[in-house]
Design an enzyme around this catalytic site. Structure first.
Site, PDB file in Angstrom:
ATOM      1  CG  HIS A 290       7.957 -14.673 -15.333  1.00 57.70           C
ATOM      2  ND1 HIS A 290       7.037 -13.910 -14.443  1.00 57.70           N
ATOM      3  CD2 HIS A 290       7.827 -15.813 -14.675  1.00 57.70           C
ATOM      4  CE1 HIS A 290       6.742 -14.716 -13.525  1.00 57.70           C
ATOM      5  NE2 HIS A 290       7.297 -15.947 -13.701  1.00 57.70           N
ATOM      6  CD  GLU A 291       8.804 -19.145 -16.387  1.00 54.34           C
ATOM      7  OE1 GLU A 291       9.616 -20.004 -15.885  1.00 54.34           O
ATOM      8  OE2 GLU A 291       7.670 -19.001 -16.075  1.00 54.34           O
TER       9      GLU A 291
ATOM     10  CG  HIS B 182      11.250 -18.184 -12.018  1.00 48.62           C
ATOM     11  ND1 HIS B 182      11.091 -17.511 -10.695  1.00 48.62           N
ATOM     12  CD2 HIS B 182      10.239 -17.890 -12.536  1.00 48.62           C
ATOM     13  CE1 HIS B 182       9.865 -17.169 -10.816  1.00 48.62           C
ATOM     14  NE2 HIS B 182       9.108 -17.345 -11.709  1.00 48.62           N
TER      15      HIS B 182
END
Length: 409
Positions: free
Chosen positions: A22-23, A26
């Site tokens: 998820h990170e 980004h």
């Protein structure tokens, strides 16, 4: 016990990988658009280990409860060094900012799809929609059933075989029974139990619809939905034809793409439905903490999901284990896009608001407005954090004092 602990560790590892990706979503999109990313960490609290590559520090922290990707200038209120100003998040076009903000959830969706794809080509995808696809045609419709063990009696020479004799085959989709539509296998069972003698079954096979006349038989079955093995259950006379529904759909490498895509759509719909029903499930959850019966469909925390994953591994039910992990990714992805701060969806909403507002101002010949003052949104942000924290606390407490018993343990 070893299998249970192994399942818990493996499921927790799966959650950790999901958070890391998820990170990373980004991070990857931010760097692709030239934004400056200073830190990428998994976990919170004290630093356990880290290294620096270029301008970014990568590492692990002591509390494994999430992670973060620190991008310079996430809001115009942030103090940014003059040298970094051109690369600040808020200086980039809105479409780039929205992509970076959504990248975390999109990564969850991609991961969930990949999990489903490999599940489809290996162990198959479960028939969660209860589609009436014939999985097995029995040699007969057993005349009776043991009321204590639920075991069917063996086929005898005089036992009827309605489905087999009528030509029903595995893979047939049952469209209707006795003229009544049967969108689910439960409908097939309910309509069949009311039928008697020659009954038309409309099935779909190879893209064609066939009408097969099935001579429905009368048999003895346990019909009480609350019946449990070992009890002195009663038998009732019902109708049966001798077939079983498909529980798992199996695919080849190419067909799995379509199967996983359709299943992904079902899981999106389920995640959204679960979010809408969440408020109504909080009061029963509170009662469960006080000792009431815990609903199998009640909300669970990461603690509860990990525990169920451990139980699934202990029982050897790996399809459930994998499906639970995929579902968790879809739910987190959808939840994170809710237009509420401090979620990514809240930041997306703010950026889109600025874009729409400035477009309207240009139509009126006015200059673009200033950046949204996040300090004015703090009360709403704190309220979301408080409510979200309360729900997490309730679910964790329920998962400890009154956990969901999937396997009746």
């Amino acid at each position: 016990m070893v299998a249970y602990v192994f399942g818990i560790v493996l499921f927790a590892l799966g959650i950790g990988v999901s958070v890391a990706l998820h990170e990373f979503g980004h991070l990857l999109t931010a760097k692709a658009f030239g934004m400056k990313v200073t830190r990428y960490f998994i976990g919170f609290g004290p630093r356990l280990w880290s290294f620096r590559r270029g301008e970014t520090e990568y590492g692990l922290k002591a509390i494994p409860a999430g992670g973060f990707c620190e991008i310079v200038g996430m809001t115009a209120l942030e103090q940014v060094p003059e040298a970094d100003s051109p690369r600040a998040f808020y200086r980039k076009p809105v479409w780039q900012r929205v992509i970076v903000l959504c990248a975390g959830s999109v990564t969850h969706f991609i991961l969930g799809f990949v999990i489903l794809y490999f599940m489809a080509v290996s162990m198959g995808l479960p028939n969660l929609q209860d589609k009436p696809v014939v999985g097995e045609v029995s040699q007969c419709a057993p005349a009776t059933q043991d009321p204590r063990t639920f075991q069917y009696s063996p086929c005898g020479p005089n036992d009827p075989a309605p489905a087999r004799n009528a030509g029903i085959k595995p893979g047939d989709l049952i469209v209707s029974v006795a003229g009544r539509p049967t969108p689910t296998y439960t409908d097939v069972v309910n309509v069949t139990r009311q039928a008697s003698g020659p009954t038309p079954f409309v099935v779909e096979r190879g893209g064609q619809r066939l009408t097969l006349i099935v001579d429905v038989a009368k048999v003895q079955r346990v019909t009480d939905l609350n019946a449990r093995p070992g009890q002195n259950n009663k038998l009732a006379t019902v109708s049966a034809v001798g077939l079983a529904n498909t529980t798992m759909f199996h695919y080849g490498a190419v067909g799995a793409l379509g199967g996983a895509t359709r299943f992904t759509g079902d899981m999106f719909a389920g995640a959204w439905t679960g979010l809408k029903q969440l408020p109504s499930k909080i009061p029963p959850l509170i009662k469960a903490i006080g000792g009431g019966q815990r609903d199998l469909n009640s909300p669970v925390s990461v603690v509860g999901a990990t525990r169920i994953g451990g139980e699934a591994a202990e029982q050897g039910l790996w399809p459930l284990f994998v499906l639970l992990l995929a579902n968790l990714n879809f739910f987190i992805g959808v939840f994170n896009l809710l237009p509420l701060l401090p979620l990514d969806g809240g930041h997306v909403a703010v950026n889109l608001y600025e874009k729409v507002r400035d477009s309207v101002r240009r139509l009126w010949g006015k200059p673009a407005g200033g950046p949204v003052d996040y300090t004015k949104l703090l009360p709403l942000t704190y309220a979301v954090i408080f409510v979200g924290g309360a729900v997490v606390l309730l679910t964790v407490t329920a998962d400890i004092v009154n956990p969901i018993r999937v396997f009746g343990q």
